[in-house]
Design an enzyme around this catalytic site. Structure first.
Site, PDB file in Angstrom:
ATOM      1  N   GLY A  48       0.766  -1.236   0.000  1.00  0.00           N
ATOM      2  CA  GLY A  48       0.000   0.000   0.000  1.00  0.00           C
ATOM      3  C   GLY A  48       0.795   1.284   0.000  1.00  0.00           C
ATOM      4  N   ASP A 106      -4.857   1.569  10.655  1.00  0.00           N
ATOM      5  CA  ASP A 106      -6.240   1.190  10.920  1.00  0.00           C
ATOM      6  C   ASP A 106      -6.322   0.713  12.372  1.00  0.00           C
ATOM      7  OD1 ASP A 106      -8.812  -0.103  10.870  1.00  0.00           O
ATOM      8  OD2 ASP A 106      -8.619  -0.355   8.710  1.00  0.00           O
ATOM      9  N   LYS A 134      -6.984   6.055  10.966  1.00  0.00           N
ATOM     10  CA  LYS A 134      -8.371   5.940  11.411  1.00  0.00           C
ATOM     11  C   LYS A 134      -8.361   5.862  12.937  1.00  0.00           C
ATOM     12  CE  LYS A 134      -9.639   3.262   7.307  1.00  0.00           C
ATOM     13  NZ  LYS A 134     -10.212   1.988   6.834  1.00  0.00           N
ATOM     14  N   PHE A 156     -13.867   2.610   4.337  1.00  0.00           N
ATOM     15  CA  PHE A 156     -12.953   1.750   3.595  1.00  0.00           C
ATOM     16  C   PHE A 156     -12.554   2.526   2.353  1.00  0.00           C
ATOM     17  CE2 PHE A 156     -11.848  -1.515   0.493  1.00  0.00           C
ATOM     18  CZ  PHE A 156     -10.837  -2.137   1.206  1.00  0.00           C
ATOM     19  N   VAL A 157     -11.241   2.699   2.149  1.00  0.00           N
ATOM     20  CA  VAL A 157     -10.748   3.546   1.065  1.00  0.00           C
ATOM     21  C   VAL A 157      -9.865   2.761   0.102  1.00  0.00           C
ATOM     22  CG1 VAL A 157     -10.920   5.729   2.330  1.00  0.00           C
ATOM     23  CG2 VAL A 157      -8.852   4.351   2.564  1.00  0.00           C
ATOM     24  N   ASP A 163      -5.865  -0.721  -1.847  1.00  0.00           N
ATOM     25  CA  ASP A 163      -6.599  -1.585  -2.761  1.00  0.00           C
ATOM     26  C   ASP A 163      -7.819  -2.228  -2.124  1.00  0.00           C
ATOM     27  OD1 ASP A 163      -5.700  -4.942  -2.486  1.00  0.00           O
ATOM     28  OD2 ASP A 163      -4.978  -3.433  -1.085  1.00  0.00           O
ATOM     29  N   ARG A 169      -5.186   0.164  -6.695  1.00  0.00           N
ATOM     30  CA  ARG A 169      -3.936   0.775  -6.229  1.00  0.00           C
ATOM     31  C   ARG A 169      -3.423   1.855  -7.184  1.00  0.00           C
ATOM     32  NH1 ARG A 169      -1.863  -2.055  -1.945  1.00  0.00           N
ATOM     33  NH2 ARG A 169      -2.237  -4.295  -1.880  1.00  0.00           N
TER      34      ARG A 169
END
Length: 180
Positions: A48, A106, A134, A156-157, A163, A169
């Protein structure tokens, strides 16, 4: 694009590329000042972080090195709670100042695992640079310095390296999931 669809999920534009780049410039300045005489090692957490780390490194103006680790904790849209280290750092970090580069914090499970692993390697210091965090999802507290680009809710992004099941991505903007 204002809205996209990946598989059966629908997403709407959340943070555009220009906003991301402005925030990264500021983060690069901050890091360059903080680590001016320390020759830090930036450890990117794949997959990511690849877009974020590439753009961040363009804004860091001090001598530094970089490497990557690959961890896995997600399946679909949910964190699975267990961490698997898939690829290690590949360099001696003893006595080095380390900046962990994350796409999103997260629950903090992956970050906690990464920090513990680095502490075992006897690094001089650890700080964290994350594009997104978050706060409402965190299950761990961190004593390390945290430099965060954007605090977001539990959305959720996808996009800009993030992804959904391996897709999205490559998008330059960040999109959040919504229901039709």
């Amino acid at each position: 694009m204002k809205q996209i669809q990946i598989d059966k999920l629908h997403f709407e534009l959340f943070i555009d590329y220009e906003q991301i780049q402005k925030q990264i410039r500021l983060m690069g300045i901050d890091i360059s000042l903080q680590y001016a005489d320390k020759n830090p090692v930036f450890i990117g957490v794949l997959n990511g972080c690849f877009m974020f780390m590439a753009d961040l490194m363009k804004e860091v103006t001090i001598p530094c090195q970089l490497s990557f680790v690959k961890l896995a904790s997600y399946e679909g849209v949910a964190s699975q709670g267990t961490i698997q280290q898939l690829l290690g750092v590949g360099m001696d970090l003893k006595g080095r100042h380390v900046v962990i580069v994350e796409d999103v914090i997260d629950t903090g499970n992956s970050l906690k695992h990464t920090i513990a692993t680095l502490q075992d390697l006897e690094v001089a210091s650890i700080s964290v640079c994350a594009l997104l965090m978050k706060p409402d999802c965190l299950v761990h507290q961190f004593d390390e310095d945290l430099l965060v680009g954007f605090e977001i809710d539990k959305e959720f992004v996808v996009g800009y390296g993030l992804d959904y099941n391996g897709q999205g991505r490559n998008l330059p903007d960040i999109y959040k999931n919504f229901s039709l």
